[in-house]
Design a protein around this motif. Structure first.
Motif, mmCIF file in Angstrom:
data_model
loop_
_atom_site.group_PDB
_atom_site.id
_atom_site.type_symbol
_atom_site.label_atom_id
_atom_site.label_comp_id
_atom_site.label_asym_id
_atom_site.label_seq_id
_atom_site.Cartn_x
_atom_site.Cartn_y
_atom_site.Cartn_z
ATOM 1 N N ARG A 97 -14.536 -0.544 56.580
ATOM 2 C CA ARG A 97 -13.134 -0.613 56.167
ATOM 3 C C ARG A 97 -13.125 -0.645 54.639
ATOM 4 N NH1 ARG A 97 -9.068 -2.547 59.161
ATOM 5 N NH2 ARG A 97 -8.516 -4.097 57.378
ATOM 6 N N HIS A 98 -13.723 -1.482 54.072
ATOM 7 C CA HIS A 98 -13.719 -1.777 52.591
ATOM 8 C C HIS A 98 -15.088 -1.899 51.753
ATOM 9 C CE1 HIS A 98 -9.189 -2.858 52.930
ATOM 10 N NE2 HIS A 98 -9.737 -3.400 53.942
ATOM 11 N N ALA A 99 -15.164 -1.460 50.617
ATOM 12 C CA ALA A 99 -16.554 -1.825 49.888
ATOM 13 C C ALA A 99 -16.198 -1.432 48.643
ATOM 14 C CB ALA A 99 -17.441 -0.593 50.609
ATOM 15 N N THR A 100 -16.085 -2.588 48.074
ATOM 16 C CA THR A 100 -15.407 -2.680 46.771
ATOM 17 C C THR A 100 -16.434 -3.341 45.712
ATOM 18 O OG1 THR A 100 -14.102 -4.489 46.753
ATOM 19 C CG2 THR A 100 -13.123 -2.419 47.408
ATOM 20 N N ILE A 101 -16.312 -2.787 44.363
ATOM 21 C CA ILE A 101 -16.805 -3.632 43.342
ATOM 22 C C ILE A 101 -15.682 -3.670 42.257
ATOM 23 C CG2 ILE A 101 -18.294 -3.138 41.104
ATOM 24 C CD1 ILE A 101 -19.812 -1.200 42.941
ATOM 25 N N SER A 102 -15.425 -5.232 41.794
ATOM 26 C CA SER A 102 -14.302 -5.618 40.733
ATOM 27 C C SER A 102 -14.975 -6.265 39.632
ATOM 28 C CB SER A 102 -13.564 -6.663 41.342
ATOM 29 O OG SER A 102 -12.943 -6.135 42.726
ATOM 30 N N VAL A 103 -14.322 -5.960 38.648
ATOM 31 C CA VAL A 103 -14.745 -6.240 37.432
ATOM 32 C C VAL A 103 -13.451 -6.563 36.683
ATOM 33 C CG1 VAL A 103 -16.035 -6.089 35.230
ATOM 34 C CG2 VAL A 103 -17.076 -4.798 37.354
ATOM 35 N N ASP A 104 -13.423 -7.953 36.530
ATOM 36 C CA ASP A 104 -11.896 -8.515 35.853
ATOM 37 C C ASP A 104 -11.020 -7.898 36.578
ATOM 38 O OD1 ASP A 104 -13.509 -10.194 34.025
ATOM 39 O OD2 ASP A 104 -13.715 -8.585 32.606
ATOM 40 N N ASN A 105 -9.968 -7.012 35.900
ATOM 41 C CA ASN A 105 -8.834 -6.577 36.393
ATOM 42 C C ASN A 105 -9.013 -5.074 37.122
ATOM 43 O OD1 ASN A 105 -7.326 -8.662 35.716
ATOM 44 N ND2 ASN A 105 -6.943 -7.627 33.613
ATOM 45 N N LEU A 106 -10.359 -4.703 37.131
ATOM 46 C CA LEU A 106 -10.598 -3.328 37.657
ATOM 47 C C LEU A 106 -11.622 -3.346 38.948
ATOM 48 C CD1 LEU A 106 -10.667 -0.211 37.042
ATOM 49 C CD2 LEU A 106 -13.051 -0.591 36.103
ATOM 50 N N THR A 107 -10.929 -2.591 39.921
ATOM 51 C CA THR A 107 -11.372 -2.442 41.412
ATOM 52 C C THR A 107 -11.708 -1.162 41.644
ATOM 53 O OG1 THR A 107 -10.604 -4.494 42.136
ATOM 54 C CG2 THR A 107 -11.272 -3.158 43.958
ATOM 55 N N VAL A 108 -13.039 -0.530 41.939
ATOM 56 C CA VAL A 108 -13.386 0.515 42.558
ATOM 57 C C VAL A 108 -14.103 0.769 43.765
ATOM 58 C CG1 VAL A 108 -14.802 2.536 41.786
ATOM 59 C CG2 VAL A 108 -13.678 1.241 40.116
ATOM 60 N N GLY A 109 -13.815 1.390 44.794
ATOM 61 C CA GLY A 109 -14.437 1.618 45.977
ATOM 62 C C GLY A 109 -13.351 2.165 47.012
ATOM 63 N N GLN A 110 -13.988 1.679 48.183
ATOM 64 C CA GLN A 110 -12.942 2.006 49.274
ATOM 65 C C GLN A 110 -12.130 0.833 49.859
ATOM 66 O OE1 GLN A 110 -14.510 4.607 52.820
ATOM 67 N NE2 GLN A 110 -13.487 2.953 54.119
ATOM 68 N N THR A 111 -10.892 0.915 49.790
ATOM 69 C CA THR A 111 -9.963 -0.145 50.015
ATOM 70 C C THR A 111 -8.606 0.290 50.234
ATOM 71 O OG1 THR A 111 -9.493 -2.568 49.387
ATOM 72 C CG2 THR A 111 -9.722 -0.605 47.436
ATOM 73 N N TRP A 112 -7.644 -0.553 50.494
ATOM 74 C CA TRP A 112 -6.387 -0.238 50.398
ATOM 75 C C TRP A 112 -5.793 0.507 49.351
ATOM 76 C CZ3 TRP A 112 -5.361 -1.904 55.143
ATOM 77 C CH2 TRP A 112 -5.835 -2.998 55.358
ATOM 78 N N ASN A 113 -4.960 1.622 49.744
ATOM 79 C CA ASN A 113 -4.370 2.419 48.617
ATOM 80 C C ASN A 113 -3.148 1.975 47.932
ATOM 81 O OD1 ASN A 113 -2.079 2.588 50.383
ATOM 82 N ND2 ASN A 113 -2.471 4.494 51.283
ATOM 83 N N GLY A 114 -2.753 2.611 46.851
ATOM 84 C CA GLY A 114 -1.545 1.993 46.238
ATOM 85 C C GLY A 114 -0.523 1.998 46.688
ATOM 86 N N LEU A 131 -12.196 6.836 48.172
ATOM 87 C CA LEU A 131 -12.372 6.216 46.881
ATOM 88 C C LEU A 131 -11.021 5.887 46.128
ATOM 89 C CD1 LEU A 131 -14.470 5.410 44.460
ATOM 90 C CD2 LEU A 131 -14.078 7.912 43.506
ATOM 91 N N VAL A 132 -11.002 4.505 45.715
ATOM 92 C CA VAL A 132 -9.735 4.121 45.002
ATOM 93 C C VAL A 132 -10.289 3.336 43.740
ATOM 94 C CG1 VAL A 132 -7.822 2.649 45.194
ATOM 95 C CG2 VAL A 132 -8.558 3.856 47.313
ATOM 96 N N VAL A 133 -9.340 3.556 42.791
ATOM 97 C CA VAL A 133 -9.343 2.832 41.461
ATOM 98 C C VAL A 133 -8.144 2.087 41.216
ATOM 99 C CG1 VAL A 133 -10.041 2.728 38.865
ATOM 100 C CG2 VAL A 133 -11.148 4.552 40.509
#
Length: 362
Positions: free
Chosen positions: A101-118, A152-154
């Motif tokens: 469902r989800h696989a994300t990497i977050s650094v401060d305010n930036l999140t990259v990976g498979q997750t909810w869309n905008g 993929l979502v940023v």
């Protein structure tokens, strides 16, 4: 609870995350680990407008997630992964494959990976609580559950602003699908959001050898007003290129990318939707939600009898013990909004449904 970034916080506000009761596993070499999720058993009684009554029971929505976070050189780093069992039937009626469902990497305010869309974040935190797993915000620009988590979502979020680039629905798109949004929250608990979406739309979906496309944009407004133990949600959107995300277009609830977006004349359809709902918390044990949503395409195929998908629902959720909930939801919709081939299960038909569920969050 190990929730540090605004993306995770918004999911909790939406009431759609399983991290609410995440268990801290400990700190190892400066990295904090946690595990969370829920077990959910549900039964859905279908009373379609046409055909015989049916019953679907499942625990496939149950999910589990892991998170790891640490601070490195003043930067907050977080990894999150979650899966459930809603993949295609693998061998028998009671055996299902594990699904990412989800696989994300977050650094401060930036999140990259498979997750909810905008689109999800522009609506879900401001919507009314639902049990309806196959009706993610019908009437909103995020109503289609099939594209709710792109590959993929940023996300970049800061001071109420969120900018999203995501894997395009149209495979030959020249650029990512995009969402720009701003959220304002008041001290009294009210919340407001405005979002603009844009995407490259396939204008000739029946032809796979060309790349003819056109830009489609839509505007979404959402708010949640809080008055003590009662909250009111209001949501509306309109625009082009939004049908595949809203879950309704020229061919109704079927079709992806340009198939849903382009009419018989080869023009982009305009899709307009709205929803409203009321939530009330009677006490620490009982809360009630009522919601109505609809989405309309200004042009629909002659094969359709309706140009509008409508869904109304009401639910009661009872917290028996902390983390353990029971609920019942009544739903009524005028047309089917899930194709029969979806994940190996039957369609959500036009008519009435009653869902009963038990959920244990951990």
């Amino acid at each position: 609870m190990l929730i540090k970034n605004k993306v995770a916080q918004a999911v909790i506000i939406a009431g759609l995350s399983s991290q609410g009761f995440a268990v801290e596993l400990g700190d190892f070499n400066g990295t904090q680990f946690s595990v969370g999720g829920y077990l959910k058993a549900e039964g859905v009684f279908n009373s379609p407008d046409k055909g015989k009554n049916t019953f679907e029971g499942s625990a496939r929505q149950s999910r589990i997630n892991f998170a790891a976070s640490r601070t490195e050189n003043g930067h907050k780093i977080r990894g999150f992964i979650e899966g459930d069992f809603w993949d295609n039937n693998t061998s028998a009626d009671s055996t299902y494959a594990y699904r990412l469902r989800h696989a994300t990497i977050s650094v401060d305010n930036l999140t990259v990976g498979q997750t909810w869309n905008g689109q999800f974040f522009a609506n879900a935190p401001f919507d009314t609580e639902m049990l309806n797993f196959w009706g993610l915000g019908i009437g909103s620009i995020a109503g289609n559950g099939a594209v709710i988590r792109p590959d993929l979502v940023v996300h970049y979020a800061t001071k109420g602003f969120r900018l999203t680039f995501q894997d395009p629905v149209y495979s030959d798109a020249s650029y990512p699908d995009m969402v720009a949004a701003f959220t304002h929250r008041t001290a009294s608990g009210h919340a407001f959001n405005v979002a603009v979406t844009g995407r490259d739309v396939d204008m000739t979906p029946s032809i796979t050898t060309d790349s003819e496309s056109k830009f489609g944009a839509a505007l979404s407004l959402a708010t949640k007003l809080k008055f003590g133990d009662t909250s009111l949600s209001l949501n509306g959107f309109s625009g082009k290129g939004a049908a595949v995300y809203a879950g309704w277009g020229y061919l109704g609830a079927t079709g992806a990318s340009g198939v849903a977006e382009v009419d018989s004349k080869g023009d982009l359809v305009t899709v307009t939707g709205f929803s409203t709902g009321v939530s009330h918390k009677f006490n620490d044990k009982v809360r009630v939600n009522v919601r109505y949503g609809q989405v309309t395409s200004n042009e629909v195929s002659s094969t359709l009898s309706e140009d509008t998908l409508k869904l109304s629902l009401a639910n009661v959720i009872y917290t028996y013990l902390p983390g353990l909930e029971f609920g019942v939801e009544l739903r009524d919709q005028n047309v089917a909004n899930r194709p029969p081939s979806a994940v190996g299960v039957s369609s959500r038909p036009a008519g009435k449904q009653v869902e009963v569920m038990a959920m244990y969050k951990f």
